[in-house]
Design a protein around this motif. Structure first.
Motif, mmCIF file in Angstrom:
data_model
loop_
_atom_site.group_PDB
_atom_site.id
_atom_site.type_symbol
_atom_site.label_atom_id
_atom_site.label_comp_id
_atom_site.label_asym_id
_atom_site.label_seq_id
_atom_site.Cartn_x
_atom_site.Cartn_y
_atom_site.Cartn_z
ATOM 1 N N PHE A 356 0.847 -1.187 0.000
ATOM 2 C CA PHE A 356 0.000 0.000 0.000
ATOM 3 C C PHE A 356 0.884 1.239 0.000
ATOM 4 N N ASP A 419 -8.548 0.568 -0.956
ATOM 5 C CA ASP A 419 -8.230 1.573 -1.975
ATOM 6 C C ASP A 419 -9.183 2.763 -1.931
ATOM 7 N N SER A 428 -3.436 -0.234 -4.854
ATOM 8 C CA SER A 428 -2.509 -1.031 -4.055
ATOM 9 C C SER A 428 -2.027 -2.215 -4.889
#
Lengths: 435, 435
Positions: A356, A419, A428
Motif C-alpha cells: 500500500f 483503496d 494497491s
C-alpha cells in the motif's frame, strides 16, 4: 524402404537448425528415425535469401499451402508461427493425409479443436512438443511418461523473456524498462515484446498444457492474465526481503467440484524452492499428480537448438509410428467437449503479498489492518521502513504485508475497500504466493 | 475388444499399488490404456498374507515362472526385485511371446543383454521406466523426448536413501551413522542398507542410463564406485564453508576419442545449482545433449506411488503398442556390441576438494603445496582453522584445499606422494567437484 519426405514450412533460426540436423545422416536423428529422411520442399518467404544451407533451389518454394498439399511430401513440419497462413497450411496437410509436426503455440491454443478434428477425420497425428517449453520434453512427459496420473496442479515458468527480465530486476535492481532494454540488447526479447511481457505467450502455452493434463478444452481467453510489464522493482526487492522471488507463473489447479483454477500472473515463490532457482531465459514446469507426487522438469525454453530438439523428437515419433498411437490414446481436443468449469475467486485460497502507498501518519496501519480483518484476511508479517532522511512530510510511504491464507474473493473485497480509504493512494499492489 | 490380461509378479508395496490402480476402472490409467485391463494372475510369496486387496484366491499363485508362462496372461509385470527367480520368469515370459514391464534395476544392469536378446527373438518389448528414478519418467525423457540428441554428459542423484542421509548430515551436522539410523527410523533406509550406501544401487541405475544415452554396453562392474558410508561429517561441513553441497552422483561424460567417463562417487556441487538443491529422498537427473543443451528432471525416486506411476505408464505404452515401436527404434543392448571405451584418469580433468591430517608445525603446508605443484595441481583456496583451545600439541590438525582444474592422474600421483610424507596422517580425503 522408401525415404520419408519432409515439407518444411518456415526457415527462420529454428527451421534452419531443423534442416541442418535432418541433413546430418550420421547423427542420432538419423539413427533413431531408422529410415532415410529427405527435405523435399521448404517454404520460405524469400527464395533468394542465403541461409548457410546448401539446399537445391528447386526445393525452395514461397507457397506454404502448396508445399503442405504436395503429394511428394509425407510429413509437414510447420515452423512459420502465427495464425495465418500456418492454420490453412496445417489443415491442407491434414486433409491431404499427412502427419504434422508444429511448434506453433498460438495456433494450437486458438485453433487446437479445429486442427485435431481435421487430424481425426484423416487418421493423422499432430505432434507439438516444440510449442511449449522449447527443448524441455514436457508434452511427452505429461502425455506419455506420466500418462497414468490424475493431475492435481501445475505451476510453470513458460516464457524465457519474462524470466530473464525478472532475474535481471532481482539481481541488479534494474527497473522493468531497463531490464527489458538489456534483454533486447542480448537477444532475449524481441523489438516488440508485447505478447511475451503481457502474459499472452504464457497463456497460450498454459492453454495447451491444461488441455493435456486436465483434458479440459481451455482456450487462451478463459485464462485471467497479468504480465510483468506493470511490475515495479520495489515489489521485487520487498519480496526478496521476505525470502521470495517473483516469477511469471502459469498456474492450473484442480479444485475438484469447485472447478479448475487457471491463471497467468507474477507470483511470489519461496527462495530455494525449485521454481525460484530457475533463472535467466530457462523454463520449468512443476506438476503434481496422483500417484507420482511432485515432479519438475527444466531446461532451455527457447532458441534454435532446444526447439529443434523438440521438433526432431516429434519427427522421430511420427516416423516410427508412435505419434499416431499417442494421438489416439490421448484423444486431445475432443469434439463437442464442454468448456471446463472454472472455479470462482471464493474457492481459491492462498497467501498474498500486498503493498500500500499510505499517508505517513498515526493510525493508518491500524485502519488497513481493520479492513483486512473484517474480510477474514489475517496478517502474517509487515514491513514498514523508516523513510529516514528522504522523508518528505506529505509523500506517501510504502507499507508491505504478507497475509495468511485467505480466499481470493475476500482479498478482492478487502483491497477494494482499502483503496477507497482517504489515507491510501490507490491502486494497491497485490501478488499471490505460490506455496 | 478383448480385455488385456496382466500377470503380476510380486505384491509388495509397489505391486499392491499397481494392482489397486489397475483395478480402478475410472482412473486415468483405464482411460489412457483404452482397453479393459484385468489382473489375471498374481505371483506372491505367501498366498494367505492379507494385502488389503480384494483379489480372488485363484488369482494368486506362488509360482512366478508359471504365471509368466501362463497362456492366459498377455503382459507380465515383474516387481519382485533381485536376480532370481526374476530373471528366469522374465525370460519365460519373453519366450512365451509376452511383453514385459519391469522395475528391476539389478536385473537389467546385470542381464540386460540377455533379456533384450530374448525380447528381440520373440519380437517383444521390455519396458523399464520404474527401474531408474522411481516416478521420474527419465527413460521416456532420454529415449523418446530427447531422442534426437547426442548426449554429452549426465550427472544424477539416483538413490533416495543416500540423498536423505546426506541432506541430514548437511542440515543437522549428524555423523553418517546417526543420519543412517534416523533414515532407518523414518523408513528411508532398509535394515541392511549396504547396496544403497555403498553405491551399488546407483551404479546399477547408471549402467542402465548410460546404455540408453550413450548406446554403450555398460555393466555395473565397469563403473568405479565410492559410496557415502565412508564420508565424514567434517568434509560435509568444510564443503558447506566453501559454498558446496556433497551429493552422491552418478556421472557419465563423453570425452570423444578419449572414451567414456563413468563413476559413482560423493561429489561437491555448488550451492544454488539445481542438483545441489535436490534434498531429502528426491532424485534428479541432469543431462547435457546436443542440440537441446542442459535439461533437469527431478521428483520422488522411490516409494509405492511414484514407482507405480512409472510401471503403469509403461503398461499403457505396451497396451497401446508404443513400447514395441520404441524398443525397435532404440535398439537397446544390441547383440555383440563391444564394451565402451572407458577413458583413463589422465583424460579426466576437474577440480578437487582435499583434506589432509597434518602435524601442526611450520612448513607442512609448504611441503604439501610443493608436492601438488610438482604434479601440476594448483591450489585455488585453503582452509586451516586455528585449533584454538582444543589444541593438543601433538594432535594432527585438518588442512582443507580446493584445487584448480587438474587431471585425475596428476591428483592420484600427488595424493600418493603426500600420503607418504611423515608430517601427514594418511589417508587424505579427496572428493571431486561437479562443475
Amino acid at each position: 524402404m522408401q525415404p520419408v519426405s519432409i515439407g518444411l514450412l518456415g526457415l527462420g533460426t529454428v527451421g534452419a537448425e531443423v534442416a541442418r540436423l535432418v541433413e546430418d545422416r550420421n547423427g542420432p536423428f538419423a539413427t533413431r528415425a531408422g529410415r532415410e529422411v529427405v527435405l523435399k520442399k521448404v517454404a520460405v518467404r524469400d527464395r533468394l535469401k542465403s541461409r548457410g544451407l546448401a539446399l537445391p533451389i528447386d526445393v525452395l518454394s514461397t507457397d506454404p499451402i502448396a508445399v503442405a498439399a504436395d503429394p511428394a511430401v509425407d510429413i509437414v513440419v510447420e515452423l512459420m508461427g502465427g495464425i495465418e497462413p500456418a492454420r490453412t497450411a496445417v489443415l491442407a496437410a491434414l486433409e491431404a493425409g499427412k502427419d504434422v509436426v508444429t511448434a506453433n503455440k498460438a495456433l494450437l491454443a486458438e485453433h487446437g479443436a479445429e486442427l485435431f478434428a481435421a487430424a481425426r477425420r484423416s487418421g493423422r497425428a499432430v505432434a507439438f512438443e516444440g510449442a511449449v517449453g522449447g527443448g524441455i520434453p514436457i508434452i511427452n512427459t505429461i502425455g506419455v511418461g506420466l500418462a497414468a496420473n490424475r493431475f492435481k496442479a501445475m505451476a510453470a515458468i513458460l516464457n524465457g523473456t519474462c524470466n530473464f527480465i525478472l532475474s535481471s530486476m532481482a539481481r541488479s535492481g534494474l527497473s522493468y524498462a531497463e531490464a527489458l532494454r538489456q534483454a533486447q540488447r542480448l537477444g532475449y526479447a524481441e523489438a516488440d515484446p508485447t505478447l511475451d511481457v503481457d502474459g499472452t505467450d504464457t497463456a497460450h502455452k498454459l492453454a495447451i498444457l491444461a488441455q493435456l493434463a486436465f483434458g479440459a478444452s481451455v482456450t487462451t481467453s478463459m485464462i485471467p492474465k497479468q504480465g510483468i510489464d506493470t511490475l515495479q522493482s520495489a515489489d521485487i526487492q520487498y519480496a526478496a526481503e521476505l525470502g521470495y522471488t517473483v516469477k511469471l507463473l502459469a498456474v492450473a489447479r484442480d479444485h475438484g467440484d469447485a472447478g479448475l483454477e487457471l491463471r497467468v500472473a507474477p507470483r511470489l515463490v519461496r527462495k530455494g524452492s525449485p521454481l525460484a532457482e530457475v533463472s535467466g531465459p530457462d523454463n520449468a514446469i512443476r506438476t503434481v499428480g496422483d500417484p507420482v507426487g511432485s515432479t519438475l522438469i527444466s531446461g532451455q525454453g527457447a532458441g534454435a537448438g532446444p526447439t529443434a530438439s523438440a521438433v526432431l523428437g516429434d519427427l522421430i515419433d511420427v516416423i516410427v509410428g508412435r505419434a499416431a498411437l499417442t494421438a489416439r490414446s490421448l484423444a486431445l481436443w475432443p469434439e463437442a467437449a464442454p468448456p471446463p468449469r472454472l472455479c470462482s475467486p471464493k474457492d481459491v485460497r492462498g497467501r498474498a503479498y500486498l503493498r500500500f502507498s499510505i499517508a505517513d501518519r498515526p493510525g493508518v496501519l491500524g485502519s488497513i489492518a481493520q479492513v483486512l480483518g473484517r474480510h477474514n484476511v489475517s496478517i502474517a508479517s509487515v514491513i514498514q521502513h523508516d523513510p529516514g532522511e528522504d522523508d518528505q512530510p506529505d509523500a506517501p510511504v510504502p507499507l508491505v504485508m504478507m497475509t495468511h491464507v485467505a480466499s481470493e474473493a475476500d482479498l478482492d473485497a478487502a483491497l477494494d475497500a482499502i483503496d477507497r480509504l482517504l489515507v491510501v493512494s490507490p491502486p494497491s499492489v497485490r501478488l499471490g504466493v505460490e506455496d
